[in-house]
Design a protein around this motif. Structure first.
Motif, PDB file in Angstrom:
ATOM      1  N   GLY A  20       5.700  11.067   1.538  1.00  0.00           N
ATOM      2  CA  GLY A  20       4.876  10.750   2.428  1.00  0.00           C
ATOM      3  C   GLY A  20       3.816  11.858   2.722  1.00  0.00           C
ATOM      4  O   GLY A  20       2.798  11.831   3.333  1.00  0.00           O
ATOM      5  N   ASP A  21       4.193  12.977   2.240  1.00  0.00           N
ATOM      6  CA  ASP A  21       3.197  14.258   1.994  1.00  0.00           C
ATOM      7  C   ASP A  21       2.573  14.313   1.125  1.00  0.00           C
ATOM      8  O   ASP A  21       1.665  15.385   0.959  1.00  0.00           O
ATOM      9  N   THR A  22       2.216  13.216   0.048  1.00  0.00           N
ATOM     10  CA  THR A  22       1.897  13.324  -1.148  1.00  0.00           C
ATOM     11  C   THR A  22       0.340  12.932  -0.979  1.00  0.00           C
ATOM     12  O   THR A  22       0.006  11.514  -0.443  1.00  0.00           O
ATOM     13  N   PRO A  23      -0.616  13.586  -1.325  1.00  0.00           N
ATOM     14  CA  PRO A  23      -2.349  13.355  -1.280  1.00  0.00           C
ATOM     15  C   PRO A  23      -2.291  12.564  -2.427  1.00  0.00           C
ATOM     16  O   PRO A  23      -1.578  12.434  -3.363  1.00  0.00           O
ATOM     17  N   GLU A  24      -3.597  11.662  -2.576  1.00  0.00           N
ATOM     18  CA  GLU A  24      -3.893  11.055  -3.578  1.00  0.00           C
ATOM     19  C   GLU A  24      -4.478  11.929  -4.365  1.00  0.00           C
ATOM     20  O   GLU A  24      -5.168  12.936  -4.362  1.00  0.00           O
ATOM     21  N   ILE A  25      -3.807  12.055  -5.723  1.00  0.00           N
ATOM     22  CA  ILE A  25      -3.828  13.117  -6.600  1.00  0.00           C
ATOM     23  C   ILE A  25      -4.881  12.426  -7.970  1.00  0.00           C
ATOM     24  O   ILE A  25      -4.310  11.589  -8.693  1.00  0.00           O
ATOM     25  N   GLY A  39       0.586  -1.002   0.125  1.00  0.00           N
ATOM     26  CA  GLY A  39       0.061  -0.094  -0.106  1.00  0.00           C
ATOM     27  C   GLY A  39       0.797   1.185  -0.129  1.00  0.00           C
ATOM     28  O   GLY A  39       2.155   0.985   0.282  1.00  0.00           O
ATOM     29  N   ARG A  40       0.324   2.418  -0.141  1.00  0.00           N
ATOM     30  CA  ARG A  40       0.956   3.919   0.001  1.00  0.00           C
ATOM     31  C   ARG A  40       1.719   3.677   1.092  1.00  0.00           C
ATOM     32  O   ARG A  40       2.663   4.492   0.943  1.00  0.00           O
TER      33      ARG A  40
END
Length: 854
Positions: free
Chosen positions: A790-795, A120-121
């Motif tokens: 780890g700061d990346t939202p689902e885009i 997973g992410r």
């Protein structure tokens, strides 16, 4: 010391106590391992030691004795590398080898424990938390690592599959064979270093070089105006020797009073940064066209430069509304911190002179312009300057023009009669590499009785150090109809380093204020924020995006709450001008059955090489394998600068025209069948005019403005930790209206990266200087924080592909419009979650907690 590297035994001398990265790169020539931060922060220098990932910039080389080392070159053919290429998990590629090495180690651990299952992410983000990608290609990296672990890339691709990778140069970037300016080491190379001013303001009386050959880099008046300004440059056999030579140079400074307080500069007071008109004309620009709109100076305050519509009416309406209907007046003071470009490949140039010709290997966003400026600066005919930029490790606006690394390298090469390379250290890059200026924006907005926009006023104080040309308020002219508005930009000039154009110059900053004010007005009027924008905004392309956004489940879902963690959803919109280079050309030559497409454009991760190749192949109706694109050389036909979102809309129509001309030259029919007998046939295609022409009748700095605006609407979802003051972006939906998308996967990657950079702008990035000395304090990548995986939202990216039928090819640029509304949408989401309005950016935990407590 003996150790094994990629299966081969090596013996190296480590008496001088080098780091592992120095041994791997400089002594063994394995340049896939990149030196970026020199502090163990970014992960670009990652190697495996006995199968475990390590940052080689902090690992003493002596610690490798008897160990088994694997670099990215030793992972050629690994499923992770194939997955990175296949899923387009890269842009500029400078960080990619480090990611591949770290991800390969995770792959082996995951397979051993979980077999062919998909992580997973969170697991992937935890494993790669020590790696940074300034391009923001994290969504592709998530996809690549998950796909590789699941077995999707266990088998080597066939030739046809390999050529179908989203990005032409992906195999070179994933296996470490791509060579950037920082990787080149020709015979007889000298390393140059720049001597920089330790003072914010001083007159250089003299340079005492002694036995050290040097070149001066001072402005004509001999005055330095910020800490870190280049004074001179020296070169030696290696970097350590060059630094030692620089330390022997004595500079006699007459230290002068410095203007370091932006608040004082806004009053026009303080020691003058520029004493006279001649000095002011040499002021660098923080925008694309710094002095296009003239403005008066009052001490250290320049401005206003105005792009108003009926300003007196706007002021009158605002004044009357304050008295009669204050509930329909939104006012605020919004601030933004300076955002540093931080490309992972620093500014770098390798220069050499040969038989009167100047050769430049340079990390630049414009090989053509760099060659032209170098010819002018060094008194050489432009045909005797050849600039090359085969691979460029990011730029984002700061690598345009004749930068100090280029000037220093050229002058040193001429002085020594040898090739000289100048590469900025990370502290130099973060000090003098450019940044988006900080701002202070005063805004007032009025709605009439019908709830329509009645008037707008915006004053923007742009804080770009010694640079000028801020255009923040001016951009508010083009949003939300034709209501009267007073829009004024000021430059507050101080003795600090200069800003530079940064991805949509002024745009994200303007949106930070305007889009929060529109959001506040919607709340005042009791209206849905998307519905209000749709009513105010007459652009049909954005209407389609508003409709999509309003239908998102996240928009109508639950939000708020009263516990520690609160959820909010915010929206913001933006538009951006359509720019192009109208004299772009593409040359096609048939060489041994292959069509070679040439253009003096460069690829800094935006995909220019791929776009050119595929546009030519599509125009000719031949397999992509029959076309080779050669970019990054100034000595071919004119190509656009990679800036202003002008590259693709300039390149694709020129490529299509060239394809038509070659088809005619070959007599039409089955072109693929004719290529084998057409060796030497050459044509040049040109960028045709748009139907109905352009807005501007002439070119300004390689740009004309086309008809129509691109549009963006973004919906952001956040989780706010009210105990620790942290904002966690959960998802961002980004709707983009830029016409036809020529390369879908590359365009999505660009837009995803734009969102990531907007997240950094909103939440983390804050360039700081010492208020007493003017020295940049955030001079390393530990103190200057950019977003990690780890700061990346689902885009999620949605393209609306209508509205640019008048443009040859039907599509325009999108690299800038995609980042403009991100920070504002996050701010509106924070307000939605907490009821607190974040007027100051970044939205730091201390600010959030203080706001919640009041």
């Amino acid at each position: 010391m003996e150790f094994e590297v990629n299966g081969t035994r090596h013996a190296v001398d480590v008496d001088d106590d080098p780091t592992a990265v120095e041994v791997v790169r400089d002594r063994l020539g394995l340049t896939g391992t990149k030196l970026v931060c020199a502090g163990g922060v970014c992960g670009a220098c990652t190697i495996q030691v006995d199968g475990e990932p390590r940052v080689s910039c902090l690992t003493p080389a002596v610690g490798l004795a008897g160990r088994r080392v694997t670099t990215v070159e030793g992972l050629a053919g690994h499923p992770i590398g194939r997955a990175f290429a296949g899923e387009d998990a890269l842009q500029c590629g400078y960080c990619t080898p480090g990611f591949v090495v770290g991800a390969a180690a995770f792959f082996e651990r995951w397979r051993a424990a979980h077999g062919r299952t998909r992580p997973g992410r969170e697991q992937i983000a935890d494993a790669l938390a020590g790696h940074l990608c300034r391009c923001g290609a994290y969504e592709g990296i998530f996809d690549a690592v998950a796909a590789a672990c699941a077995g999707d890339y266990d088998n080597a691709p066939t030739d046809g599959q390999a050529s179908a990778a989203p990005r032409t140069e992906a195999p070179e970037k994933t296996d470490g064979s791509a060579r950037y300016t920082t990787d080149l080491r020709p015979e007889g190379l000298l390393e140059g270093v720049i001597i920089r001013s330790p003072h914010a303001h001083a007159h250089v009386r003299s340079l005492e070089a002694g036995d050290v050959p040097l070149v001066p880099l001072l402005p004509p008046d001999g005055v330095v105006r910020y800490v870190g300004q280049p004074v001179a440059a020296v070169a030696a056999q290696d970097r350590a020797s060059a630094r030692a030579a620089a330390a022997r140079v004595r500079v006699d400074y007459e230290v002068l009073p410095a203007a370091l307080d932006a608040r004082q500069a806004r009053t026009g007071e303080g020691p003058p940064v520029y004493e006279d008109k001649a000095a002011r004309k040499r002021a660098p620009g923080s925008g694309e066209t710094p002095q296009l709109v003239p403005a008066r100076w009052r001490g250290n305050l320049r401005g206003p430069s105005a792009m108003s519509k009926r300003p007196a009416t706007a002021v009158r309406r605002i004044t009357e509304a304050r008295r009669s209907t204050p509930e329909r007046v939104v006012e605020g003071l919004y601030t933004t911190a300076a955002q540093t470009h931080t490309p992972l490949e620093p500014h770098a140039c390798l220069a050499r002179w040969s038989d009167g010709t100047l050769h430049l290997e340079v990390s630049t966003q414009s090989v053509k312009r760099t060659a032209e400026l170098a010819a002018e600066r060094f008194g050489v005919p432009v045909e005797r300057v050849v600039a090359r930029a085969v691979h460029v490790g990011g730029g984002f606006g700061c690598k345009m023009g004749l930068t100090s690394d280029v000037v220093a390298a050229v002058e040193l090469a001429r002085l020594h009669g040898a090739p000289v390379r100048v590469v900025l250290d990370r502290d130099e890059e973060l000090t003098d590499g450019g940044y988006r200026p900080g701002t202070r924006i005063r805004l007032a907005m009025v709605a009439d009785e019908a709830g329509d926009l009645s008037a707008l006023a915006m004053d923007a104080d742009n804080d770009g150090g010694v640079s000028i040309g801020g255009t923040v308020a001016a951009l508010a002219r083009f949003m939300y109809g034709k209501a009267p508005r007073r829009l004024r930009d000021f430059d507050t000039v101080t003795h600090r380093p200069p800003g530079a154009p940064f991805r949509g110059p002024g745009g994200p900053t303007m949106c930070w204020a305007l889009e929060q004010a529109v959001d506040e007005m919607a709340h005042r009027l009791g209206q849905d924020p998307i519905a209000l924008r749709r009513r105010w905004d007459g652009n049909p392309k954005r209407h389609a995006l508003y409709d999509r956004a309003a239908a998102l489940p996240v928009w109508s879902g639950p939000r708020g709450g009263t516990g520690r963690f609160r959820r909010g959803v915010g929206v913001a919109a933006a538009n951006w001008m359509y720019f192009l280079d109208p004299v772009t050309e593409v040359e096609l030559t048939v060489e041994e059955g292959i069509v070679v497409a040439r253009c003096a454009v460069q690829d800094m991760g935006t995909g220019s090489r791929t776009v050119l190749r595929r546009a030519v192949a599509a125009g000719l109706g031949v397999p992509e394998a029959r076309v080779r694109a050669e970019v990054g050389r100034s000595d071919t036909v004119h190509g656009p600068t990679s800036g202003g979102s002008r590259t693709t809309p300039s390149l694709v129509p020129a490529a299509a025209d060239a394809a038509d001309r070659l088809r005619d030259a070959l007599g039409g029919g089955d072109i693929a069948a004719r290529l084998d007998t057409a060796h030497g046939v050459r044509v040049t295609g040109r960028r045709p005019r748009d139907r109905r022409g352009f807005v501007t009748p002439f070119t300004m700095g390689g740009i004309v403005i086309g008809r129509g605006f691109t549009g963006s609407v973004q919906v952001a979802e956040v989780e706010v930790d009210t105990r620790l003051g942290r904002v966690r972006p959960l998802s961002v939906w980004s709707g983009i209206a830029a016409g036809r998308i020529h390369e879908d996967r590359l365009a999505r990657s660009q837009c995803q990266g734009a969102v990531v950079q907007g997240v950094g702008y909103a939440l983390f990035e804050e360039r700081r200087t010492d208020p007493v000395t003017g020295r940049v304090l955030t001079e390393n990548m530990e103190d200057y924080r950019i977003p990690g995986i780890g700061d990346t939202p689902e885009i999620t990216i949605h393209f609306h592909q209508e509205g640019f039928d008048h443009v040859p090819g039907g599509g325009v640029g999108l690299g800038e419009i995609a980042t403009l509304p991100t920070a504002a949408s996050l701010a509106n989401a924070v307000h939605d979650a907490t009821g607190w309005r974040p007027y100051d950016m970044p939205i730091r935990p201390d600010r959030l907690l203080e706001g919640l407590a009041t």
